[in-house]
Scaffold this active site. Structure first.
Site, PDB file in Angstrom:
ATOM      1  N   CYS A 141      19.312 -24.051  35.886  1.00  0.00           N
ATOM      2  CA  CYS A 141      20.459 -24.551  36.637  1.00  0.00           C
ATOM      3  C   CYS A 141      21.488 -24.360  35.711  1.00  0.00           C
ATOM      4  O   CYS A 141      21.291 -24.467  34.465  1.00  0.00           O
ATOM      5  CB  CYS A 141      20.205 -25.724  37.300  1.00  0.00           C
ATOM      6  SG  CYS A 141      19.686 -27.097  36.208  1.00  0.00           S
ATOM      7  N   GLU A 170      15.004 -39.332  33.724  1.00  0.00           N
ATOM      8  CA  GLU A 170      16.292 -39.573  34.489  1.00  0.00           C
ATOM      9  C   GLU A 170      16.434 -41.190  35.171  1.00  0.00           C
ATOM     10  O   GLU A 170      17.413 -41.744  35.014  1.00  0.00           O
ATOM     11  CB  GLU A 170      16.237 -38.855  35.654  1.00  0.00           C
ATOM     12  CG  GLU A 170      17.756 -38.709  36.303  1.00  0.00           C
ATOM     13  CD  GLU A 170      17.985 -37.778  37.428  1.00  0.00           C
ATOM     14  OE1 GLU A 170      18.702 -37.877  38.406  1.00  0.00           O
ATOM     15  OE2 GLU A 170      17.233 -36.685  37.528  1.00  0.00           O
ATOM     16  N   SER A 175      14.229 -25.880  34.873  1.00  0.00           N
ATOM     17  CA  SER A 175      14.033 -25.744  33.602  1.00  0.00           C
ATOM     18  C   SER A 175      13.167 -24.783  33.186  1.00  0.00           C
ATOM     19  O   SER A 175      12.771 -24.665  31.980  1.00  0.00           O
ATOM     20  CB  SER A 175      13.623 -26.886  32.869  1.00  0.00           C
ATOM     21  OG  SER A 175      12.593 -27.687  33.676  1.00  0.00           O
TER      22      SER A 175
END
Length: 334
Positions: free
Chosen positions: A19, A136, A278
């Site tokens: 991405c 995250e 990823s």
């Protein structure tokens, strides 16, 4: 007598793989190496993929978990923060150590940080829907004072949570969650707390949603669905779950072609194939080649969305030019 290979149709999802946030993070490390030389330190895996990490190590990146691991003689070297984001304490620690740091946090993760802080400014206790221990989640919770955020992982958590003020709550979510799972958790919260405030914009990122939709559209009836990704990649693991729910007979996660358990694959006629955000395209190609060696393969592209997002790197690195070989690595094709 010539033995023919059994036919296999591969439905290849698009979009898949890197991405814009992952592309930007890898690019930051490569640009820093070209501008400042070896070594460039990277706190935590820049993205959750061993192929990418090992490729960057070969270029001169050194991966660490804590800033204290940087030796005194390398205090002048740049340190890059991973795409997953970091608590506020990390840049504060870097500043205290007089380190030069480059923050490769995905802009969509940074947006979640800002949404959480906005809730707090409005006097709301923040509910973070996510998975404990994920970098995250650690980074997002670390944007606010201790006790200002409660992590909600499951519907049971949503039902058990007892706030000090049920009328002063706001939520955000980890960007890489299953859209379906998040909806169920959110429904449980909204049922109990009708005044629960949503973030100003959707927290689950476009890339997560797009990849899940592509898998959902493709999975029904496939004999096997493979997701290319790492075991510690949240968005990749969610894709495996989405494929199973959408009707794939078998769904599994693999990092490389060498991991494919051929004894479990057996004789199949249809294969769904996608990659987490990823996972580089070169590994997708490697896996298709592995199936070509055993099957008479035809590839059908299953396109559900077109992605045009591009996140620029920080200004200090924009004067560095990348070679075609550099760009191939950054884009995951080499």
């Amino acid at each position: 007598m010539l033995q023919t290979k059994p036919p296999l149709t591969i439905s290849l999802c698009q979009p898949r793989g890197f991405c814009a946030g992952v592309d930007r993070a890898i690019q930051i490390v490569v640009l820093a190496l070209k501008k400042y030389g070896r070594p460039v330190y990277v706190r935590h895996e820049i993205v959750h993929n061993r192929y990418v990490v090992e490729g960057l190590q070969n270029l001169g990146a050194v991966f660490i978990e804590e800033l204290s691991e940087i030796p005194p003689e390398h205090q002048h070297c740049p340190v890059v923060f991973s795409a997953h984001g970091v608590p506020k304490s990390v840049p504060a620690d870097a500043a205290a150590r007089n380190l030069f740091y480059l923050d490769a946090t995905c802009p969509l993760v940074s947006k979640v940080h800002k949404q959480a802080m906005r809730h707090q400014r409005h006097g709301r206790h923040v509910l973070l829907i996510g998975h404990a221990g994920h970098p995250e989640v650690i980074g997002t919770m670390g944007q606010l004072p201790e006790g200002a955020v409660t992590l909600i992982e499951t519907e049971d958590d949503a039902r058990a949570f007892t706030p000090a003020d049920p009328e002063a709550l706001g939520f955000v979510t980890q960007t890489t969650l299953s859209v379906e799972d998040t909806a169920h958790v959110l429904e449980a919260l909204q049922e109990r707390f009708p005044l629960l405030q949503a973030p100003a914009a959707e927290s689950i990122c476009y890339a997560t949603t797009n990849r899940q939709e592509a898998v959902k559209e493709t999975a029904a009836g496939t004999d096997l669905f493979l997701i290319v990704g790492a075991p510690n990649s949240s968005n990749s693991r969610r894709l495996v779950e989405v494929a199973e729910r959408a009707g794939a007979k078998l769904s599994m996660l693999v990092q490389r072609a060498a991991e494919i358990p051929w004894e479990r694959v057996g004789t199949i006629a249809t294969l769904g194939l996608s990659a987490g955000a990823s996972a580089p395209e070169i590994i997708v190609d490697e896996i298709i080649d592995a199936f070509r060696a055993r099957f008479d393969v035809s590839v059908e592209l299953a396109v559900t969305a077109t992605e045009t997002e591009d996140f620029p790197v920080m200004r200090v690195l924009r004067d560095v030019e990348l070679t075609p070989a550099d760009m191939a690595f950054v884009n995951g094709t080499a």
